[in-house]
Scaffold this active site. Structure first.
Site, short mmCIF file in Angstrom:
data_model
loop_
_atom_site.label_atom_id
_atom_site.label_comp_id
_atom_site.label_asym_id
_atom_site.label_seq_id
_atom_site.Cartn_x
_atom_site.Cartn_y
_atom_site.Cartn_z
N THR A 38 -12.42 3.51 -3.30
CA THR A 38 -13.84 3.51 -3.37
C THR A 38 -14.73 3.10 -2.04
O THR A 38 -15.89 3.52 -1.74
CB THR A 38 -14.26 2.49 -4.62
N TYR A 97 -18.80 8.06 -9.11
CA TYR A 97 -18.57 8.63 -7.90
C TYR A 97 -17.04 9.13 -7.62
O TYR A 97 -16.31 9.14 -8.53
CB TYR A 97 -18.85 7.39 -7.04
N SER A 117 -6.28 5.07 -5.21
CA SER A 117 -4.96 4.21 -5.06
C SER A 117 -4.12 4.12 -6.38
O SER A 117 -2.97 3.81 -6.13
CB SER A 117 -5.26 2.90 -4.55
N THR A 123 -9.24 -0.07 -4.93
CA THR A 123 -8.92 -1.42 -5.53
C THR A 123 -7.87 -1.41 -6.41
O THR A 123 -7.34 -2.51 -7.01
CB THR A 123 -10.36 -1.90 -6.11
N ASP A 124 -7.56 0.00 -7.24
CA ASP A 124 -6.74 -0.24 -8.60
C ASP A 124 -5.39 -0.77 -8.27
O ASP A 124 -4.72 -1.36 -8.85
CB ASP A 124 -6.69 1.34 -8.76
N LYS A 178 -6.47 -7.55 -9.12
CA LYS A 178 -7.87 -7.03 -9.64
C LYS A 178 -7.94 -7.52 -11.17
O LYS A 178 -7.15 -7.26 -11.94
CB LYS A 178 -7.90 -5.74 -9.58
N GLU A 223 11.68 -18.72 -24.13
CA GLU A 223 11.53 -17.81 -25.09
C GLU A 223 12.64 -16.79 -25.38
O GLU A 223 12.78 -16.34 -26.31
CB GLU A 223 10.20 -16.63 -24.66
N1 DAS Z 1 -9.97 4.83 -8.21
C1 DAS Z 1 -9.72 3.35 -7.22
C2 DAS Z 1 -8.96 3.43 -6.37
O1 DAS Z 1 -8.71 4.28 -5.35
C3 DAS Z 1 -11.31 3.52 -6.92
C4 DAS Z 1 -11.29 2.11 -6.10
O2 DAS Z 1 -11.78 0.95 -6.76
O3 DAS Z 1 -11.01 1.81 -4.72
O4 DAS Z 1 -8.05 2.46 -6.41
#
Ligand code: DAS
Length: 356
Positions: free
Chosen positions: A40, A54, A87, A120-121, A193, A313
């Protein structure tokens, strides 16, 4: 006798000496290499109101850096486009390629720090992987954004500025791979995240290491787990990564996934159990059967925070299983893959989960 210079030559001389002073000052700044991978932070939306709708991985690294002239005040920059991908589509080859490039750059005397722009993923997985296998004390900072640069109140520009500022800081050395998001400096090991729609998305149950505010770092704690120069793992000695997958625990779960991964030849299976890594009664025998085939079984938990206790457990000693400690399933998978490039038995694997 001094001959008076015509005014224009005097002024040109002044300009020249000012320009060379500026060039010298810039050359004296830390050299930070920005490795762009997509996400992103390189995304673009149709309008300023598109903060969630986007396309990721569109803007090239040159444009990202050119759009942030403030960076010149903190570092001398070099940009490289390693990948241009969202990602969630990262695979083990992406991890290996990126880590080899990072490792090679850290060995260059003229490189003072490295920033990786990333989606971010799976940012938390890449940051942890680099934390385990790159043998350098130089600052390595992974950064992303929750909104594309085209959106109102986009977070990418300040996140990137902060990342470069931290990567150019001597006091960021030796702290392991770092993640700068939302003004916080997080440990690449601990951070994940945790909110999928806010700019305050990245959390660690143990808290951030510090904050970066107006280009200055404020530290409040340091990592205690092994990383980078203290790691027994080195990307330069890793050719490939073994297959490690994850199964999720839930009410009414069945053993289809466990058996399918066994047939597919995984070397370790992360069980993201309920509660403190609980395993449904109907799944125990299937996991024991995989263990008997030589597959390592690692008990993690679908509960984000806390940590899994050994022999609580499940009788891990009796079943010869491993617990993931405080690592979330996706982090446990990264560590298990790296660990299995060396560890050959579950006792060694459990030691590694305690130490990293
Ligand atoms: N799809 C997500 C990624 O590329 C977009 C982001 O949040 O960066 O990890």
């Amino acid at each position: 006798m001094r001959i008076a210079q015509p005014a224009h030559r005097w002024f040109a001389g002044l300009l020249l000496s000012a320009a060379s002073a500026l060039a010298l000052a810039q050359a004296a700044k830390p050299h930070v290499v920005v490795l762009a991978t997509g996400g992103t932070i390189a995304g673009a939306g149709a309008s300023t109101l598109n903060s969630v709708t986007y396309v990721a991985a569109k803007v090239p690294v040159e444009k990202l850096l050119a759009g942030l002239p403030e960076l010149a005040s903190v570092a001398r920059l070099t940009g490289e486009q390693v990948f241009q991908t969202a990602s969630e589509s990262f695979n083990n080859e992406h991890l290996l390629t990126l880590a080899r490039r990072v490792s090679a750059l850290t060995k260059q005397a003229d490189v003072d720090g490295i920033v990786i722009t990333h989606g971010t993923d799976t940012l938390e997985e890449t940051a942890y992987f680099l934390n385990l296998v790159v043998h350098s004390a130089k600052p390595i900072v992974v950064v992303g954004s929750m909104r594309p640069g085209t959106a109102l109140s986009a977070d990418g520009a300040l996140n990137l500025y902060n990342a470069v500022s931290v990567a150019a800081s001597q006091d960021a050395a030796g702290k392991g791979v770092l993640v700068t998001m939302n003004d916080e400096i997080q440990s690449g090991r601990d951070v994940a995240k945790s909110i999928n729609i806010k700019t305050e998305a990245f959390k660690s149950q143990w808290g951030p290491l510090g904050m970066v505010v107006e280009g200055r770092n404020y530290w409040f704690r340091a990592p205690v787990k092994r990383h980078t120069v203290h790691s027994e793992f080195d990307i330069d000695a890793i050719e490939t990564l073994p297959a490690v997958d994850i199964v999720y625990g839930y009410g009414n779960m069945n053993t289809t996934g466990i058996e399918a991964y066994g047939k597919a030849g995984v070397k370790a299976l992360i069980h993201a159990g309920t509660g403190n890594g609980s395993v449904a009664a109907q799944a125990v025998d299937a996991l024991k059967a995989l263990r008997a085939q030589g597959v390592q079984i690692v008990r993690s938990s679908r509960v984000p925070d806390g940590f899994v206790l050994r022999n609580a457990e499940q009788p891990d000693d009796k079943y010869d299983w491993v617990v993931a400690h405080d690592l979330r399933p996706q982090k446990a998978r990264i560590l298990a893959m790296v660990a299995l490039t060396k560890a050959r038995d579950s006792k060694e694997l459990q030691r590694i989960f305690w130490e990293y």
